[in-house]
Design a protein around this motif. Structure first.
Motif, PDB file in Angstrom:
ATOM      1  N   ALA A  28       0.829  -1.209   0.000  1.00  0.00           N
ATOM      2  CA  ALA A  28       0.000   0.000   0.000  1.00  0.00           C
ATOM      3  C   ALA A  28       0.863   1.260   0.000  1.00  0.00           C
ATOM      4  CB  ALA A  28      -0.940  -0.011   1.202  1.00  0.00           C
ATOM      5  N   LYS A  33      -3.318  -0.981  -4.496  1.00  0.00           N
ATOM      6  CA  LYS A  33      -4.606  -1.146  -3.832  1.00  0.00           C
ATOM      7  C   LYS A  33      -4.607  -2.569  -3.280  1.00  0.00           C
ATOM      8  CE  LYS A  33      -7.002   1.991  -7.022  1.00  0.00           C
ATOM      9  NZ  LYS A  33      -5.814   2.378  -7.823  1.00  0.00           N
ATOM     10  N   ILE A  59      -3.815   0.955   6.887  1.00  0.00           N
ATOM     11  CA  ILE A  59      -3.499   1.402   5.529  1.00  0.00           C
ATOM     12  C   ILE A  59      -4.246   2.682   5.185  1.00  0.00           C
ATOM     13  CG2 ILE A  59      -3.779   0.812   3.077  1.00  0.00           C
ATOM     14  CD1 ILE A  59      -3.232  -2.124   3.899  1.00  0.00           C
ATOM     15  N   GLY A  64      -3.442   5.130   2.198  1.00  0.00           N
ATOM     16  CA  GLY A  64      -3.517   4.120   1.147  1.00  0.00           C
ATOM     17  C   GLY A  64      -4.932   3.656   0.882  1.00  0.00           C
ATOM     18  N   GLU A  65      -5.063   2.685  -0.040  1.00  0.00           N
ATOM     19  CA  GLU A  65      -6.366   2.120  -0.385  1.00  0.00           C
ATOM     20  C   GLU A  65      -6.358   0.629  -0.069  1.00  0.00           C
ATOM     21  OE1 GLU A  65      -8.496   3.416  -4.026  1.00  0.00           O
ATOM     22  OE2 GLU A  65      -6.599   4.402  -4.522  1.00  0.00           O
ATOM     23  N   ALA A  66      -7.385   0.188   0.629  1.00  0.00           N
ATOM     24  CA  ALA A  66      -7.451  -1.229   1.001  1.00  0.00           C
ATOM     25  C   ALA A  66      -8.871  -1.611   1.362  1.00  0.00           C
ATOM     26  CB  ALA A  66      -6.514  -1.529   2.172  1.00  0.00           C
TER      27      ALA A  66
END
Length: 302
Positions: A28, A33, A59, A64-66
Motif C-alpha cells: 500500500a 490497492k 493502511i 492508502g487504499e485497502a
C-alpha cells in the motif's frame, strides 16, 4: 530506481498479522490497492476475528487504499467471491501473495490424521484455490505476479512438522508447473521460504532471535518477487536481513551397463550416483528424461 506498485491491485492472504500484514502495509505504501484477506483464526486455524479490518484501518490512516476480506482459502467459492469483488471495485488483480497458514505441530507418531489433512488443506490446497481464483484474470490481463510461501521445513525438513513440510514442499512444486503454464501470459510465479517472528513462531524462536527476525526483514524479498521486473521460478529464503536462493538440482545420470542393472549393480555404484559434482538445475520435468537420454547416447558412443 524505486520499485512502485502504483496502479496495481494486490491480494495478500493471511494478512491480518505477521508477515501478511507487513506485506500489505508496504504494498500500500508503494501505491498498490490491497485486499487484506484473513479469516482471523488462531494459530491452529480455529475461531475468527476482525484482524483484516484492523490492517485495512492502518493502511487507510496512512493514506492508502485497502479493503478487508474474511474468506477462507480452503473454500474455493469464497476465493472466487473475493476476486469477483476485487475486480468489481478495482478492475483486476495483478499480485497475489499466498501467505495464509496454520500450525498443528506434533511428531508423526503422535499426529492425528485430521491435523495432517487440515494443514495441507490450508497451506497447499488453499494456495491453489486462491491462485486458481485469480488465474483467468491474470491470463486476460497478460500480467500476473504470484508468490507461494514455502518453508525451510518443506525444503530441508524439521522434526515435528511432517504435515507442514509436506504442504510447503508441495507449494514449491506447484510453483514449478505454474511458472511454465503462466509464462506466455506474463505470469511470474515464485517461492519464498521466510523465517520471521510472528505468532506462528513465537514459542519456537528464542526471545533474542524473535526480535531479530522481524517480519519487516522479509518484505524486501517478497515484494521484489511480485514486482514488475521479478524473476520467475525462484526459491528464495529470507530472515533477519539474510537472503539466499535455493534450488532443486540433479547430477548427470550414470548409465549402468545392461549386466549391471541389478539391485547389487546399483548399490555398487551408489557413490557415483549420489556424487553432487556436476549438479545442475533442470528448468522443467522434461529435463530429467532429456539428461538420461543424453547420457545414454554418450555412453553408446563410448
Amino acid at each position: 530506481m524505486t520499485i512502485s506498485f502504483a496502479g496495481r491491485v494486490a491480494i495478500v492472504t493471511g494478512a491480518g498479522g505477521g508477515l501478511g500484514r507487513a506485506y500489505a502495509l508496504e504494498l500500500a505504501r508503494r501505491g498498490a490497492k490491497v485486499v487484506v484477506n484473513d479469516l482471523g483464526g488462531a494459530r491452529d486455524g480455529s475461531g475468527t476475528s476482525d484482524a483484516a479490518l484492523r490492517v485495512v484501518e492502518e493502511i487507510l490512516a496512512a493514506g492508502g487504499e485497502a479493503i478487508a476480506d474474511g474468506g477462507s482459502v480452503t473454500e474455493f467459492e469464497q476465493m472466487q467471491a473475493m476476486v469477483a469483488h476485487t475486480r468489481e471495485k478495482w478492475g483486476g488483480v495483478h499480485v497475489l501473495i499466498n501467505n495464509a497458514g496454520i500450525l498443528r505441530d506434533k511428531s508423526f507418531a503422535k499426529m492425528d490424521p485430521a491435523d495432517f489433512e487440515l494443514v495441507v488443506k490450508v497451506h497447499l490446497i488453499g494456495s491453489a484455490f486462491a491462485t486458481k481464483a485469480v488465474w483467468d484474470t491474470m491470463r486476460e490481463q497478460n500480467y500476473g505476479r504470484i508468490l507461494m510461501t514455502a518453508s525451510s521445513t518443506g525444503l530441508f525438513g524439521n522434526f515435528g512438522q511432517a504435515n507442514y513440510g509436506a504442504a510447503k514442499l508441495g507449494l514449491a512444486g506447484l510453483t514449478k508447473t505454474l511458472y511454465l503454464e503462466g509464462a506466455k501470459n506474463n505470469i511470474k510465479v515464485n517461492t519464498l521460504a521466510p523465517v520471521a517472528a510472528t505468532r506462528m513462531t513465537e514459542d519456537i524462536l528464542p526471545e533474542e532471535a524473535f526480535k531479530l527476525f522481524a517480519p519487516e526483514n522479509v518484505v524486501p524479498a517478497a515484494l521484489y518477487l511480485v514486482s514488475e521486473d521479478a524473476p520467475t521460478n525462484a526459491i528464495i529464503g529470507a530472515g533477519a536481513g539474510g537472503y539466499h536462493s535455493a534450488w532443486v538440482t540433479m547430477n548427470p545420470p550414470l548409465v549402468l551397463a545392461p549386466e549391471d542393472r541389478t539391485v547389487e549393480g546399483f548399490a555398487a555404484q551408489w557413490g557415483r550416483i549420489s556424487d553432487r559434482s556436476g549438479d545442475f538445475v533442470p528448468q522443467s520435468g522434461a529435463h530429467q528424461s532429456q539428461a538420461i537420454l543424453s547420457a545414454i547416447e554418450a555412453a553408446m558412443k563410448g
